[in-house]
Motif scaffolding. Structure first.
Motif, PDB file in Angstrom:
ATOM      1  N   TYR A 128       1.227  -3.032 -18.646  1.00 31.01           N
ATOM      2  CA  TYR A 128       2.114  -2.115 -17.914  1.00 31.01           C
ATOM      3  C   TYR A 128       1.361  -0.909 -17.353  1.00 31.01           C
ATOM      4  N   VAL A 129       1.584  -0.681 -16.064  1.00 31.10           N
ATOM      5  CA  VAL A 129       0.990   0.453 -15.348  1.00 31.10           C
ATOM      6  C   VAL A 129       2.141   1.373 -14.944  1.00 31.10           C
ATOM      7  N   ASP A 130       1.929   2.664 -15.019  1.00 26.23           N
ATOM      8  CA  ASP A 130       3.013   3.599 -14.716  1.00 26.23           C
ATOM      9  C   ASP A 130       3.293   3.670 -13.211  1.00 26.23           C
ATOM     10  N   THR A 131       4.205   2.806 -12.770  1.00 24.64           N
ATOM     11  CA  THR A 131       4.656   2.788 -11.364  1.00 24.64           C
ATOM     12  C   THR A 131       6.162   2.522 -11.377  1.00 24.64           C
ATOM     13  N   ASP A 132       6.739   2.474 -10.166  1.00 27.20           N
ATOM     14  CA  ASP A 132       8.166   2.163 -10.053  1.00 27.20           C
ATOM     15  C   ASP A 132       8.493   0.816 -10.701  1.00 27.20           C
ATOM     16  N   LEU A 141      -4.883  -8.216  -2.457  1.00 30.41           N
ATOM     17  CA  LEU A 141      -3.548  -8.843  -2.535  1.00 30.41           C
ATOM     18  C   LEU A 141      -2.779  -8.130  -3.641  1.00 30.41           C
ATOM     19  N   ASN A 142      -2.126  -7.045  -3.270  1.00 27.72           N
ATOM     20  CA  ASN A 142      -1.472  -6.195  -4.267  1.00 27.72           C
ATOM     21  C   ASN A 142       0.055  -6.274  -4.207  1.00 27.72           C
ATOM     22  N   GLY A 143       0.624  -6.408  -3.028  1.00 28.01           N
ATOM     23  CA  GLY A 143       2.082  -6.412  -2.897  1.00 28.01           C
ATOM     24  C   GLY A 143       2.690  -7.499  -3.777  1.00 28.01           C
ATOM     25  N   ALA A 191       3.300  -2.922   4.018  1.00 25.41           N
ATOM     26  CA  ALA A 191       4.395  -2.881   3.047  1.00 25.41           C
ATOM     27  C   ALA A 191       5.645  -3.347   3.773  1.00 25.41           C
ATOM     28  N   ARG A 192       6.708  -3.549   3.018  1.00 24.63           N
ATOM     29  CA  ARG A 192       7.949  -4.094   3.597  1.00 24.63           C
ATOM     30  C   ARG A 192       8.742  -3.012   4.324  1.00 24.63           C
ATOM     31  N   ARG A 193       8.798  -1.821   3.728  1.00 27.70           N
ATOM     32  CA  ARG A 193       9.653  -0.765   4.306  1.00 27.70           C
ATOM     33  C   ARG A 193       8.818   0.242   5.090  1.00 27.70           C
ATOM     34  N   GLU A 194       9.298   0.518   6.305  1.00 29.03           N
ATOM     35  CA  GLU A 194       8.509   1.300   7.251  1.00 29.03           C
ATOM     36  C   GLU A 194       8.289   2.768   6.865  1.00 29.03           C
ATOM     37  N   ALA A 222       9.420 -16.291 -14.612  1.00 27.93           N
ATOM     38  CA  ALA A 222       8.996 -16.546 -13.232  1.00 27.93           C
ATOM     39  C   ALA A 222       7.824 -15.642 -12.863  1.00 27.93           C
ATOM     40  N   TYR A 223       7.906 -14.392 -13.273  1.00 35.49           N
ATOM     41  CA  TYR A 223       6.838 -13.435 -12.951  1.00 35.49           C
ATOM     42  C   TYR A 223       5.504 -13.914 -13.533  1.00 35.49           C
ATOM     43  N   GLY A 224       5.509 -14.259 -14.830  1.00 40.56           N
ATOM     44  CA  GLY A 224       4.283 -14.720 -15.482  1.00 40.56           C
ATOM     45  C   GLY A 224       3.751 -15.990 -14.836  1.00 40.56           C
ATOM     46  N   ASN A 281       7.045  -8.207   5.580  1.00 40.05           N
ATOM     47  CA  ASN A 281       7.710  -8.670   4.362  1.00 40.05           C
ATOM     48  C   ASN A 281       6.993  -9.922   3.871  1.00 40.05           C
ATOM     49  N   LEU A 282       6.458  -9.860   2.661  1.00 33.02           N
ATOM     50  CA  LEU A 282       5.677 -10.992   2.129  1.00 33.02           C
ATOM     51  C   LEU A 282       6.546 -12.220   1.853  1.00 33.02           C
ATOM     52  N   ALA A 283       7.852 -12.057   1.939  1.00 37.12           N
ATOM     53  CA  ALA A 283       8.738 -13.217   1.784  1.00 37.12           C
ATOM     54  C   ALA A 283       8.894 -13.971   3.098  1.00 37.12           C
ATOM     55  N   ALA A 314       0.811  -1.230   0.000  1.00 36.52           N
ATOM     56  CA  ALA A 314       0.000   0.000   0.000  1.00 36.52           C
ATOM     57  C   ALA A 314       0.839   1.273   0.000  1.00 36.52           C
ATOM     58  N   SER A 315       2.158   1.154   0.066  1.00 33.43           N
ATOM     59  CA  SER A 315       2.980   2.355   0.247  1.00 33.43           C
ATOM     60  C   SER A 315       3.271   3.100  -1.049  1.00 33.43           C
ATOM     61  N   ARG A 316       3.112   2.426  -2.189  1.00 36.38           N
ATOM     62  CA  ARG A 316       3.486   3.056  -3.466  1.00 36.38           C
ATOM     63  C   ARG A 316       2.572   2.520  -4.568  1.00 36.38           C
ATOM     64  N   GLY A 317       2.660   3.161  -5.745  1.00 38.10           N
ATOM     65  CA  GLY A 317       2.098   2.614  -6.973  1.00 38.10           C
ATOM     66  C   GLY A 317       0.616   2.278  -6.898  1.00 38.10           C
ATOM     67  N   ILE A 318       0.265   1.119  -7.430  1.00 39.92           N
ATOM     68  CA  ILE A 318      -1.137   0.713  -7.545  1.00 39.92           C
ATOM     69  C   ILE A 318      -1.784   0.594  -6.166  1.00 39.92           C
ATOM     70  N   GLY A 319      -1.061  -0.008  -5.226  1.00 36.46           N
ATOM     71  CA  GLY A 319      -1.623  -0.221  -3.887  1.00 36.46           C
ATOM     72  C   GLY A 319      -1.949   1.087  -3.190  1.00 36.46           C
TER      73      GLY A 319
HETATM   74  N1  LIG Z   1       3.279  -1.821 -12.660  1.00 38.64           N
HETATM   75  C1  LIG Z   1       2.880  -2.706 -13.573  1.00 38.64           C
HETATM   76  O1  LIG Z   1       3.161  -2.559 -14.769  1.00 38.64           O
HETATM   77  C2  LIG Z   1       2.047  -3.906 -13.162  1.00 38.64           C
HETATM   78  C3  LIG Z   1       1.346  -4.586 -14.162  1.00 38.64           C
HETATM   79  C4  LIG Z   1       0.588  -5.697 -13.818  1.00 38.64           C
HETATM   80  C5  LIG Z   1       0.521  -6.112 -12.509  1.00 38.64           C
HETATM   81  N2  LIG Z   1       1.210  -5.441 -11.540  1.00 38.64           N
HETATM   82  C6  LIG Z   1       1.128  -5.939 -10.168  1.00 38.64           C
HETATM   83  O2  LIG Z   1       0.509  -4.957  -9.367  1.00 38.64           O
HETATM   84  C7  LIG Z   1       1.010  -5.037  -8.034  1.00 38.64           C
HETATM   85  C8  LIG Z   1       1.522  -3.666  -7.592  1.00 38.64           C
HETATM   86  O3  LIG Z   1       2.524  -3.275  -8.506  1.00 38.64           O
HETATM   87  P1  LIG Z   1       3.143  -1.798  -8.550  1.00 38.64           P
HETATM   88  O4  LIG Z   1       3.485  -1.549  -9.962  1.00 38.64           O
HETATM   89  O5  LIG Z   1       2.273  -0.850  -7.820  1.00 38.64           O
HETATM   90  O6  LIG Z   1       4.510  -2.066  -7.757  1.00 38.64           O
HETATM   91  P2  LIG Z   1       5.507  -1.036  -7.016  1.00 38.64           P
HETATM   92  O7  LIG Z   1       5.268   0.350  -7.465  1.00 38.64           O
HETATM   93  O8  LIG Z   1       6.851  -1.654  -7.168  1.00 38.64           O
HETATM   94  O9  LIG Z   1       5.029  -1.170  -5.488  1.00 38.64           O
HETATM   95  C9  LIG Z   1       5.114  -2.419  -4.871  1.00 38.64           C
HETATM   96  C10 LIG Z   1       4.483  -2.376  -3.506  1.00 38.64           C
HETATM   97  O10 LIG Z   1       4.592  -3.699  -2.954  1.00 38.64           O
HETATM   98  C11 LIG Z   1       5.415  -3.664  -1.799  1.00 38.64           C
HETATM   99  N3  LIG Z   1       6.313  -4.812  -1.745  1.00 38.64           N
HETATM  100  C12 LIG Z   1       7.233  -5.202  -2.649  1.00 38.64           C
HETATM  101  N4  LIG Z   1       7.876  -6.311  -2.234  1.00 38.64           N
HETATM  102  C13 LIG Z   1       7.349  -6.620  -1.014  1.00 38.64           C
HETATM  103  C14 LIG Z   1       7.590  -7.626  -0.065  1.00 38.64           C
HETATM  104  N5  LIG Z   1       8.529  -8.569  -0.235  1.00 38.64           N
HETATM  105  N6  LIG Z   1       6.865  -7.615   1.075  1.00 38.64           N
HETATM  106  C15 LIG Z   1       5.926  -6.677   1.296  1.00 38.64           C
HETATM  107  N7  LIG Z   1       5.636  -5.699   0.434  1.00 38.64           N
HETATM  108  C16 LIG Z   1       6.347  -5.665  -0.705  1.00 38.64           C
HETATM  109  C17 LIG Z   1       6.201  -2.376  -1.883  1.00 38.64           C
HETATM  110  O11 LIG Z   1       6.545  -1.979  -0.576  1.00 38.64           O
HETATM  111  P3  LIG Z   1       8.052  -1.527  -0.209  1.00 38.64           P
HETATM  112  O12 LIG Z   1       8.273  -0.260  -0.958  1.00 38.64           O
HETATM  113  O13 LIG Z   1       8.043  -1.357   1.255  1.00 38.64           O
HETATM  114  O14 LIG Z   1       8.932  -2.646  -0.687  1.00 38.64           O
HETATM  115  C18 LIG Z   1       5.191  -1.437  -2.557  1.00 38.64           C
HETATM  116  O15 LIG Z   1       4.282  -0.933  -1.609  1.00 38.64           O
HETATM  117  C19 LIG Z   1       2.099  -6.122  -8.055  1.00 38.64           C
HETATM  118  O16 LIG Z   1       1.565  -7.336  -7.616  1.00 38.64           O
HETATM  119  C20 LIG Z   1       2.469  -6.209  -9.536  1.00 38.64           C
HETATM  120  O17 LIG Z   1       2.998  -7.471  -9.868  1.00 38.64           O
HETATM  121  C21 LIG Z   1       1.970  -4.333 -11.838  1.00 38.64           C
END
Ligand SMILES: NC(=O)c1ccc[n+]([C@@H]2O[C@H](COP(=O)([O-])OP(=O)(O)OC[C@H]3O[C@@H](n4cnc5c(N)ncnc54)[C@H](OP(=O)(O)O)[C@@H]3O)[C@@H](O)[C@H]2O)c1
Length: 243
Positions: free
Chosen positions: A188-192, A84-86, A32-35, A155-157, A58-60, A9-14
């Protein structure tokens, strides 16, 4: 009071999903993983009057997921919407991808989701029992690469294809208890996570975090009569089945 738990929830889509759910009046657990980033989001949402419980997890790590589910249970006692976004991205072709990377991606993107569903099912069942017309929902951020494979995203797919299947099974097993699961599959979504693609495919061709968040809200408003197994969200253009 409706409650939701959002991972990543700290960045991007979440973050965008969290903002919109808070505006809808949900009381939220965010993780999220980082405080620092997580606490910043929690503080800014509380300023708008939202009820936010922030959990660094940490989801790991299996024990972190158990603690996350337990803290939500203790704070709210029920769960209407699990998001379930992380997740983690990783590029690498089958021929070269280190197994260590494969393990990390599968753990964070699939095993963690399985565990969090398992550990929150009693709370989801409770919410669905309290509001049977609405039921309780799970929305998982999968990916279009889980529907149609892409070179370099082995692996991602695979992790996202597994997540799509998991959502289907959860609906089959739990809809009698008022719970349905939806796998949301964007390109692709515009995030990190997609930052390295900005130069090659162009920022203007990417989906926005708002596009994705809007679909999460739409699913959250459906009655318990409806089940939406998969939503594919493609980028506009001349190829539908590519990230
Ligand atoms: N962006 C795309 O193009 C895209 C496309 C399709 C699907 N998705 C999916 O959408 C979801 C969100 O993607 P996003 O683009 O918003 O990603 P993002 O900008 O990289 O943000 C990822 C988020 O997940 C958290 N996270 C990452 N690793 C983690 C871990 N090991 N434990 C706990 N939290 C963790 C991060 O927290 P920290 O900063 O604390 O690590 C951050 O809040 C993901 O499941 C991704 O696979 C993304």
């Amino acid at each position: 009071m409706k409650t939701a738990l959002v991972t990543g929830a700290s960045r991007g889509i979440g973050l965008e999903i969290t903002r919109r759910l808070a505006a809808e009046g949900y009381a939220l657990t965010i993780a999220a993983r980082r405080e620092p980033g997580l606490l910043e989001v929690a503080a800014s949402l509380r300023e708008t009057g939202a009820e936010i419980h922030a959990v660094v997890a940490n989801l790991a790590r299996e024990e972190d997921i158990t603690r996350l589910a337990a803290e939500h249970a203790e704070k709210y006692g029920a769960l209407d919407l699990l998001v379930l976004n992380g997740g983690v991205g990783a590029e690498g072709r089958v021929a070269e991808l280190p197994l260590k990377t494969y393990d990390l991606v599968l753990n964070v993107n699939l095993r963690a989701q399985f565990q969090l569903i398992q550990e929150t099912l009693p709370l989801l069942r409770k919410s669905a029992g309290t509001a049977p017309a609405r039921g309780a929902k799970i929305v998982a951020l999968a990916s279009i690469t889980g529907v149609a494979g892409e070179p370099g995203l082995a692996a991602y797919g695979a992790s996202k294809a597994g997540l799509i299947s998991l959502c289907e099974t959860v609906t089959l097993e739990e809809s009698r208890n008022g719970i349905t699961a939806t796998a949301l599959c964007p390109g692709y979504v515009d995030t990190d996570m997609a930052a390295q693609k900005r130069d090659t495919i162009g920022l203007e061709t990417m989906l926005t975090t708002g596009d994705v968040a809007e679909l999460v809200l739409a699913v959250s408003r459906l009655s318990a009569h409806a089940a939406v197994p998969t939503i594919v969200l493609s980028r506009a253009g001349e190829q539908i089945w590519r990230a």
